[in-house]
Enzyme design. Sequence first.
Site, PDB file in Angstrom:
ATOM      1  N   GLU A 140       1.723   3.809   2.875  1.00 58.26           N
ATOM      2  CA  GLU A 140       2.224   3.291   4.409  1.00 58.26           C
ATOM      3  C   GLU A 140       3.754   3.503   4.351  1.00 58.26           C
ATOM      4  O   GLU A 140       4.567   2.419   4.346  1.00 58.26           O
ATOM      5  CB  GLU A 140       1.623   1.875   4.272  1.00 58.26           C
ATOM      6  CG  GLU A 140       0.232   1.976   4.333  1.00 58.26           C
ATOM      7  CD  GLU A 140      -0.641   0.665   4.468  1.00 58.26           C
ATOM      8  OE1 GLU A 140       0.353  -0.556   4.624  1.00 58.26           O
ATOM      9  OE2 GLU A 140      -1.752   0.558   4.518  1.00 58.26           O
TER      10      GLU A 140
ATOM     11  N   HIS B 286       2.589  -3.531   6.990  1.00 56.01           N
ATOM     12  CA  HIS B 286       1.534  -2.348   6.897  1.00 56.01           C
ATOM     13  C   HIS B 286       1.503  -1.340   8.032  1.00 56.01           C
ATOM     14  O   HIS B 286       2.005  -1.791   9.019  1.00 56.01           O
ATOM     15  CB  HIS B 286       0.156  -3.082   6.731  1.00 56.01           C
ATOM     16  CG  HIS B 286      -0.127  -4.006   5.596  1.00 56.01           C
ATOM     17  ND1 HIS B 286      -0.963  -3.373   4.388  1.00 56.01           N
ATOM     18  CD2 HIS B 286       0.528  -5.006   4.782  1.00 56.01           C
ATOM     19  CE1 HIS B 286      -1.144  -4.270   3.416  1.00 56.01           C
ATOM     20  NE2 HIS B 286      -0.192  -5.473   3.857  1.00 56.01           N
TER      21      HIS B 286
ATOM     22  N   GLU C   3       0.735  -4.701  11.302  1.00 54.11           N
ATOM     23  CA  GLU C   3       0.412  -3.274  10.911  1.00 54.11           C
ATOM     24  C   GLU C   3       1.042  -2.352  11.998  1.00 54.11           C
ATOM     25  O   GLU C   3       0.786  -2.291  13.175  1.00 54.11           O
ATOM     26  CB  GLU C   3      -0.994  -2.902  11.326  1.00 54.11           C
ATOM     27  CG  GLU C   3      -2.177  -3.952  10.166  1.00 54.11           C
ATOM     28  CD  GLU C   3      -2.474  -3.089   9.349  1.00 54.11           C
ATOM     29  OE1 GLU C   3      -2.284  -1.678   9.445  1.00 54.11           O
ATOM     30  OE2 GLU C   3      -3.190  -3.580   8.383  1.00 54.11           O
TER      31      GLU C   3
ATOM     32  N   HIS D 241       1.004  -1.172  -0.213  1.00 56.09           N
ATOM     33  CA  HIS D 241       0.006   0.000  -0.117  1.00 56.09           C
ATOM     34  C   HIS D 241       0.954   1.121   0.021  1.00 56.09           C
ATOM     35  O   HIS D 241       1.843   1.483   0.807  1.00 56.09           O
ATOM     36  CB  HIS D 241      -0.986  -0.134   1.235  1.00 56.09           C
ATOM     37  CG  HIS D 241      -1.837  -1.239   1.110  1.00 56.09           C
ATOM     38  ND1 HIS D 241      -2.518  -1.845   2.172  1.00 56.09           N
ATOM     39  CD2 HIS D 241      -2.565  -1.539  -0.051  1.00 56.09           C
ATOM     40  CE1 HIS D 241      -3.505  -2.665   1.784  1.00 56.09           C
ATOM     41  NE2 HIS D 241      -3.571  -2.543   0.601  1.00 56.09           N
TER      42      HIS D 241
ATOM     43  N   ARG E 294      -3.070   4.762  -2.304  1.00 56.87           N
ATOM     44  CA  ARG E 294      -2.922   3.532  -1.612  1.00 56.87           C
ATOM     45  C   ARG E 294      -2.862   2.682  -2.800  1.00 56.87           C
ATOM     46  O   ARG E 294      -1.644   1.684  -2.610  1.00 56.87           O
ATOM     47  CB  ARG E 294      -4.292   3.072  -1.159  1.00 56.87           C
ATOM     48  CG  ARG E 294      -4.356   1.794  -0.645  1.00 56.87           C
ATOM     49  CD  ARG E 294      -5.856   1.467  -0.089  1.00 56.87           C
ATOM     50  NE  ARG E 294      -6.154   0.356   0.030  1.00 56.87           N
ATOM     51  CZ  ARG E 294      -6.131  -0.535   1.214  1.00 56.87           C
ATOM     52  NH1 ARG E 294      -5.482   0.065   2.465  1.00 56.87           N
ATOM     53  NH2 ARG E 294      -6.484  -1.745   1.342  1.00 56.87           N
TER      54      ARG E 294
HETATM   55 ZN   LIG Z   1      -1.878  -1.580   4.214  1.00 58.07          ZN
END
Ligand SMILES: [Zn+2]
Length: 336
Positions: A92, A218, A295, A89, A145
């Site tokens: 990020e 992420h 994340e 993404h 994104r």
């Molecule tokens: Zn992501």
Amino acid sequence: MQSFDYEQRNVKECEKKKNKNSKKYRPIDWSFYPTLDEIYNWLDLIIRKWPNIVTGFNIGYSYEGRLIRGVRLSFKPEKKAIFIESNIHAREWITSAACTYLIFELLFSRDYEVRRMANRLDWWIVPVLNVDGFVYSHEKERLWRKSRRPISDCGCIGVDLNRNFEYLWGQILGIKHDPCSDQYGGTHPLSEPEVEQLTKFINSNIPEGSIKIYIALHSAAQAILLPWTHTRELPVDYDRLMYVAKAFADAVFSRFYTKYRYGTSANILKCEEYYGTSKDWAYAVKAIPIAFTIELPGGGRKAPFELPKGAILRVCLELLDGLVGMIDAIKTLEII
Ligand SMILES: [Zn+2]
């Protein structure tokens, strides 16, 4: 199945980029978010200086013809592998910054626990998978994104590459089939060159069964996410995965008291319509026993993907702590 004329476009793009490469790059010190060129320049440096440990590899080319690169770090031969895929993404940015920190520490740390972790595995790290989106987010639209392939007819651009993997793709219908959605999964599984080439690379360059850990990096949910993403039902070895995820979270907490949540994607994110994600593909199709989405923290509710530059190093340190704890736990399970 749609095919991409990688070769012709790539030669042109590479030539263009070579001519631009005379500019100076900032040395990476985790006080800023490096650009793709800066990351690649840094990779070149460590590949050149430590050739016995670091080997560069190429996944292939993006839609816009950029090279998707990674590095393999091998301290001891014949180790089981960990594969880390990051910045799928585009916005990020903390994920690729953290990857460079991890590589740096794996190479240079004198800490006993970090050295032990480095030696335990063969490390395959791709700091930026979505190279087109990443460059676009640096140059044009900070919160972009998806990838940058134009989707025919509708005028919308880009695919959520983390919805394009070949596992249960398209079986769950919904807004994700709207090409203008930020989570549009593409026209068919592996329709996107970045994902198609990543899976092909893993299938043909890393011996089957040797990857024991797959991490999709992420931000910004501050959580360790287990399979599954498409259902709230728990995976069969849920307890084992939770044991490993808890080890990551506990190790992170010990430094600055940062709390990572952990659980399955569908349960933590309270959403069960995602499909075609890399982590679920790694776990279900590749049978990789530990497959997590990690994340990293974000910049708060108002700017989740804009973690202030001053927080980069803290997040990097915590990721390293978490991985040390997590890999110790995996070792006790005799997976590696
Ligand atoms: Zn992501």
